[in-house]
Design an enzyme around this catalytic site. Structure first.
Site, PDB file in Angstrom:
ATOM      1  N   CYS A  60      30.801  47.333  40.869  1.00 19.95           N
ATOM      2  CA  CYS A  60      29.788  46.382  41.345  1.00 19.95           C
ATOM      3  C   CYS A  60      28.664  47.039  42.138  1.00 19.95           C
ATOM      4  O   CYS A  60      27.529  46.551  42.112  1.00 19.95           O
ATOM      5  CB  CYS A  60      30.459  45.278  42.153  1.00 19.95           C
ATOM      6  SG  CYS A  60      31.441  44.204  41.090  1.00 19.95           S
ATOM      7  N   ASP A 111      30.717  43.065  48.051  1.00 17.39           N
ATOM      8  CA  ASP A 111      32.100  42.642  47.730  1.00 17.39           C
ATOM      9  C   ASP A 111      33.192  43.188  48.652  1.00 17.39           C
ATOM     10  O   ASP A 111      34.298  43.529  48.182  1.00 17.39           O
ATOM     11  CB  ASP A 111      32.437  43.014  46.275  1.00 17.39           C
ATOM     12  CG  ASP A 111      31.533  42.350  45.257  1.00 17.39           C
ATOM     13  OD1 ASP A 111      30.681  41.534  45.666  1.00 17.39           O
ATOM     14  OD2 ASP A 111      31.658  42.651  44.060  1.00 17.39           O
ATOM     15  N   LYS A 142      28.479  35.981  43.404  1.00 17.01           N
ATOM     16  CA  LYS A 142      28.053  36.460  42.082  1.00 17.01           C
ATOM     17  C   LYS A 142      29.231  36.403  41.113  1.00 17.01           C
ATOM     18  O   LYS A 142      30.333  36.838  41.451  1.00 17.01           O
ATOM     19  CB  LYS A 142      27.468  37.873  42.171  1.00 17.01           C
ATOM     20  CG  LYS A 142      28.420  38.939  42.692  1.00 17.01           C
ATOM     21  CD  LYS A 142      27.697  40.277  42.758  1.00 17.01           C
ATOM     22  CE  LYS A 142      28.584  41.417  43.148  1.00 17.01           C
ATOM     23  NZ  LYS A 142      29.804  41.593  42.345  1.00 17.01           N
TER      24      LYS A 142
HETATM   25  C1  C5J Z   1      33.881  45.214  42.150  1.00  8.26           C
HETATM   26  C2  C5J Z   1      35.512  45.101  40.393  1.00  8.26           C
HETATM   27  N1  C5J Z   1      33.463  44.558  43.216  1.00  8.26           N
HETATM   28  N2  C5J Z   1      35.867  46.377  40.543  1.00  8.26           N
HETATM   29  N3  C5J Z   1      34.620  44.536  41.226  1.00  8.26           N
HETATM   30  O1  C5J Z   1      33.602  46.394  41.995  1.00  8.26           O
HETATM   31  O2  C5J Z   1      36.021  44.437  39.524  1.00  8.26           O
END
Ligand code: C5J
Length: 225
Positions: free
Chosen positions: A166, A24, A129
């Site tokens: 994540c 991400d 995702k």
């Molecule tokens: C991730 C989030 N990528 N913090 N998403 O950690 O909402």
């Protein structure tokens, strides 16, 4: 086999069967005006992970080893975004709302793109995702686990953001599926430094209950032999 100095024990990296996972690293989390900022976070806290991830990507690419990028995002009709995710809290903008980088966390919008410094190269896997973990609701039909097994991948090296959301969720999912997991300490970041520290500690506690941790310096030095 390459031995990587790691905690709580050294990690045995199997060349060709070890994928680098970049979770991400999207504009929506890292840049002002995106989803992370809409939750009130200081996005600059994530910037420390960029250079270490770039160095690891270069090492993996030079060896022709597999690389997997994830993007947290939803279909434009938000049919894969449950109300329990969209409606919570008091953000300045919600998932799907228009912002300076397009609709927040929506596939195809500029904010959902991976930041240019870490842009995927041709042939690298890019997995969208809808949840926190990379195995849930991805690569259907079939599933990510089946695709990884089909590619002979047994080891996963985790980087990206955020450590305690994540990245941690994906590493836990991977551990349950039998992968040998390593997280690279300086190649992951959180909006909350304390949460990063504690998440790393939890992952490696109890004899590496989820996996091991190392630094990019230790990992790259071991690869260079
Ligand atoms: C991730 C989030 N990528 N913090 N998403 O950690 O909402």
């Amino acid at each position: 086999m390459t031995k990587i100095p790691a905690r709580p024990f050294d990690y045995t990296l199997t060349p060709g069967r070890t994928a680098l996972v970049v979770i991400d690293m999207q504009r929506d989390f890292v840049e002002p005006g995106g989803f992370g900022a809409s939750l009130g976070n200081d996005v600059t806290r994530l910037h420390s992970a960029i250079a270490p991830i770039a160095a690891l990507l270069a090492a993996w690419r030079a060896r022709g080893w597999p690389v997997l990028h994830t993007r947290e995002c939803h279909r434009p009709d938000l049919s894969d975004c449950p109300p329990a995710k969209r409606e919570r809290g008091e953000p300045s903008l919600r998932i799907g709302d228009p912002g300076p980088m397009g609709r927040l966390l929506v596939a195809g919008e500029p904010g959902a793109d991976i930041i240019p410094a870490l842009a995927p190269a041709a042939g690298e896997w890019v997995i969208d995702k809808p949840g926190k973990g990379m195995f849930w609701g991805t690569c259907l039909p079939g599933g990510l686990h089946e695709r990884l097994l089909g590619a002979g991948i047994t080891h996963l090296v985790f980087t990206g953001v955020t450590t305690e959301v994540c990245v941690q969720t994906s590493m836990r999912e991977a551990n349950d599926r039998g992968y040998e997991c390593l997280i690279v300490e300086d190649a992951t970041a959180s909006y909350f430094p304390e949460f990063k520290r504690v998440a790393l500690a939890m992952l490696v506690a109890q004899g590496g209950i989820i996996g091991c941790s190392s630094t990019s310096r230790e990992l790259l030095a071991a690869l260079e032999g």
